[in-house]
Design a protein around this motif. Structure first.
Motif, short mmCIF file in Angstrom:
data_model
loop_
_atom_site.label_atom_id
_atom_site.label_comp_id
_atom_site.label_asym_id
_atom_site.label_seq_id
_atom_site.Cartn_x
_atom_site.Cartn_y
_atom_site.Cartn_z
N PRO A 82 48.61 32.00 47.56
CA PRO A 82 49.51 32.74 46.65
C PRO A 82 50.99 32.49 46.96
O PRO A 82 51.81 32.50 46.03
N SER A 125 53.40 31.02 44.10
CA SER A 125 54.59 31.79 43.68
C SER A 125 55.87 30.99 43.90
O SER A 125 56.79 31.03 43.07
N ILE A 154 53.95 40.50 38.09
CA ILE A 154 53.48 40.36 39.47
C ILE A 154 52.01 40.80 39.49
O ILE A 154 51.66 41.84 38.92
N VAL A 203 47.23 34.11 38.31
CA VAL A 203 48.48 33.96 37.54
C VAL A 203 48.19 33.85 36.05
O VAL A 203 48.76 34.56 35.22
N THR A 231 54.09 34.84 35.94
CA THR A 231 53.54 35.77 36.93
C THR A 231 53.67 35.24 38.36
O THR A 231 53.32 34.07 38.61
N LEU A 232 54.10 36.08 39.25
CA LEU A 232 54.09 35.76 40.69
C LEU A 232 52.87 36.46 41.30
O LEU A 232 52.50 37.56 40.89
N CYS A 248 57.51 44.68 46.72
CA CYS A 248 58.29 44.31 45.55
C CYS A 248 59.31 45.40 45.26
O CYS A 248 59.10 46.56 45.59
N THR A 254 55.54 38.26 51.78
CA THR A 254 56.26 38.02 50.53
C THR A 254 56.98 39.29 50.07
O THR A 254 56.38 40.37 50.06
N VAL A 304 59.22 40.33 46.68
CA VAL A 304 59.68 39.89 45.35
C VAL A 304 60.61 40.94 44.76
O VAL A 304 60.36 42.14 44.92
#
Lengths: 482, 482
Positions: A83, A87, A101, A124, A142-143, A248, A286, A288
């Motif tokens: 992923p 991304s 997301i 995604v 999409t991430l 996120c 990650t 975002v």
């Protein structure tokens, strides 16, 4: 460093693991008015996790009519999970734009070879398909993020079914969800692994007279010592590097993609890259950020984006708001660290540079001996000093000799969080006669701070957040897969 | 990296700490013929430790009629303890000559300010006074070492009384002690802190047809992740650095001071600097070697010293013997690590350089998640990979991009110590379908090896020795001072 307790060591014994204090009070309802406009989100049980009803899949969509800027910081681990790679690629191809997301917990989709890449792409594409045609500006919008066990393939058909099931929830008819606390909470729960509470925060801020909102969620618990940078970055030239940390941050401000990334990189260095639970860096970390401009003022049909070049003052406010907010989210991860009973701030001052201060704060924060002493509520400053002294400082030029710490200038102080007086334990390199009762009082608090003043020339100062090392940590991680 | 075991986490519970396996079989009588000639040594209870009769003071004297060469590697910690600073100074002043060692356990004499320096010098002077006038070539002839709690002053009058009490034992009349196992064992016991057995080894080797002997003792247990260099050295340009490790190696070979130091520095890098118990570097780590020439051949009255320039072949043999012997002593420290139930060799191959391989092996060996998995006997290769990937590799030139690990070329294998077949868990970046029963068989052994093959161009290979992370470790260090 050891004593003469040899006789006790090899005996079998029974230890009662203290129940780690409940962290439930760190989560509670947030006012709808504090959530950013123009986001739809949900969390559901798709079946990655075995326990029925536990959310393991989250979907977030920006429904703003304006372009949505996206920025992210990813793990610098050499074994980046599928992923992460997917991304990174989308963010690069879209030049900092994305509006959705998708996240799953329970399985990290890391070290899963080609199947893993196919599965990440499938997540995604299915999420892309939830968006109405008017929102498709790029091939992919999409991430994707995953967290959980390494080396196992995703139950991808369950996840695909789960994503598809959300089509009705994300349609225009249900837009009331976007300010509904329960929707945000469900999404936050979908991030959780060994976390004991969902991590969700929101804030309201004003730039140039316009009011914006920011809300975010994250997860952590174990393998938490992030070092993240923008897509495609390799390791910077620092000495010590070491989560799955996923998170996120969603705002209804409008920010240019370039400035959103710059602000996030700055914020992550001072927040998520300054926390440690166990010193281990994950393959999946990650963070975002989406900025959809839903609350931004417009110039005709054109939204005015905050940008570091065209509006330096506005940008600086945004950057600071984002940094403070990221620190709030990062601290929640430490507070809920696996087996954690303490939340400890480590501040290092008087270093030649920020980098040196940060490296020393990191080293103290990851020392097994310091962390077990914190668990034991023992003001063992000797271990703090040993950790401090084990970090080589950076020479000012590649050929010069590195600065040397003068022990006779070093101070160590314990600062309680309850507003009572601080306790110096080392002043100018000389141990203080420590009031052990007072020391115990401070160390029995859930929150306190350790301040190390190096007394070197330079104003390098850094702050790190860490937790203690408990029996519970060993239990959680010693029989993890069994 | 976490699963969905949220519900279990916050409950109080009782854990039975497995009795760590007895390590007593790693110590036993050694033949008198294997001990080097020309050394007198003893260990006694001076009163630093509270328990009566437990040795806490050791004295070693070279009685050789030849000059005795001395070399040492000291901790690179910025907070070097008083005995480290004093020993460094003496070794420098004497240009690599000294004939006595005094060591105490129970108190590290670290971060003790001026009083600490005075106390360390007092130990030196009292031991000097034990030597007959004919042995005094320099102002001081004694190197000093201490281990124990940081930040407390030595009970120096007890130590001085203890040293003085040994005058009769070290006189010429009692020279039979020098090949007496019990004297060596008493000295080894004086080094111990949380160690569960005295660490004493000896070996016989031949150079140029002359038979020599080497014997050594060390101690460890906690705060073990040494990084030591010759006197006065600062940190080398490596990325990750992190005992109290004390040790001495005594030989009856004759080696020039310069070559003794070169050989020791080489040996320490591949032995004591390649072990970790808890990743914490001490303020006191010291390894001393004495070479007294008592068994050396002479040219008239002049002893022939082994030297890297005048006898390269002889030197290389000595260096390798010293390295192998240092590895034996270093391994004993890991085997007796605080709370350790496993002895694990971590081998990294196929790295661009030895340094890169060493940094990755170190990182795997200090990962809390890897070490708790070892305790749980869980073949969790995902944690091994995450640790591997968290180490930035060194660029071949300061301006070039660092090498990048290609996950599809990486292999991870568990190798049992019982001669049965190895278990590959990752081949070319793809997880193997692991036979969990077989994995459990290997991981339930006390000894096994983890081999990580990176598949990069270069033949960098390094080996590290580590142990697991247990409830016992938390217990020992969580209530250390209470």
């Amino acid at each position: 460093m050891s004593g003469s307790r040899v006789m006790l060591k090899r005996l079998a014994s029974t230890v009662t693991i203290k129940p780690t204090p409940s962290k439930a009070h760190h989560h509670g309802p947030l006012p709808s008015s504090s959530f950013p406009s123009g986001y739809l989100l949900t969390g559901l049980h798709a079946g990655v996790k075995k326990v029925a009803g536990v959310p393991d899949l989250g979907v977030i969509v920006s429904t703003s009519e304006h372009p949505t800027a996206a920025a992210a910081c990813f793990t610098r681990n050499a074994f980046k999970a599928a992923p992460v790679l997917v991304s990174e690629e989308i963010l690069k191809d879209n030049r900092g734009r994305a509006r959705a997301i998708v996240v799953n917990s329970g399985c990290a989709n890391a070290v899963t070879g080609r199947q893993g890449m196919d599965d990440a792409w499938a997540m995604v594409k299915e999420t892309d398909a939830l968006l109405p045609p008017s929102m498709h500006k790029f091939k992919h919008e999409t991430l994707v993020m995953s967290t959980g066990v390494i080396g196992q393939n995703l139950p991808i058909s369950k996840i695909v079914t789960g994503i598809r099931s959300q089509a009705p929830n994300l349609s225009a008819e249900t837009r009331t969800l976007d300010t509904d606390f329960s929707a945000w909470e469900r999404a936050a729960k979908a991030f959780m692994t060994t976390d004991t509470f969902p991590k969700l925060r929101s804030r309201v801020f004003t730039i140039n007279g316009v009011e914006y909102r920011m809300a975010g969620m994250d997860k952590g618990a174990g393998m938490i010592h992030p070092d993240m940078g923008p897509a495609g970055t390799s390791f910077p030239a620092v000495k010590q590097l070491h989560a799955t940390l996923l998170g996120c941050i969603l705002t209804d401000a409008a920010v240019s993609p370039r400035s959103l990334q710059t602000a996030l990189t700055y914020a992550v260095d001072r927040s998520f890259n300054s926390i440690s639970v166990d010193g281990d860096m994950s393959t999946n970390d990650t963070i975002v950020v989406l900025a959809n401009g839903a609350a931004a003022s417009t110039d005709g049909a054109q939204v005015k984006e905050i940008d570091e070049e065209t509006d330096k003052a506005g940008y600086e406010i945004f950057k600071q708001e984002l940094t403070d907010f990221a620190i709030d989210l990062a601290k929640l991860v430490v507070r809920d660290g696996e087996g954690a009973t303490k939340f400890v701030t480590v501040t290092v001052k008087g270093a030649p540079t920020y980098k040196d201060a940060h490296a020393i704060a990191s080293r103290i924060s990851t020392s097994a001996l310091v962390k077990t002493a914190l668990y034991g509520e023992d003001a063992n400053w000797g271990r703090i000093l040993a950790a401090t002294g084990s970090v080589p400082l950076t020479p000012s030029t590649p050929t010069s000799t590195p600065p040397i710490i003068d022990p006779s200038k070093v101070n160590v102080t314990f600062v309680p969080s309850d507003g009572t007086s601080s306790l110096p334990v080392l002043i100018n390199g000389e141990p203080e006669k420590v009031d052990e009762v007072r020391a115990k009082e401070i160390l029995s608090l859930e929150d306190f701070e350790i301040v190390v003043e190096l007394g070197l020339s330079g104003d390098g100062e850094a702050r790190y957040w860490t937790c203690d090392f408990s029996y519970e940590y060993v239990r959680i991680n010693g029989d993890y897969r069994s």
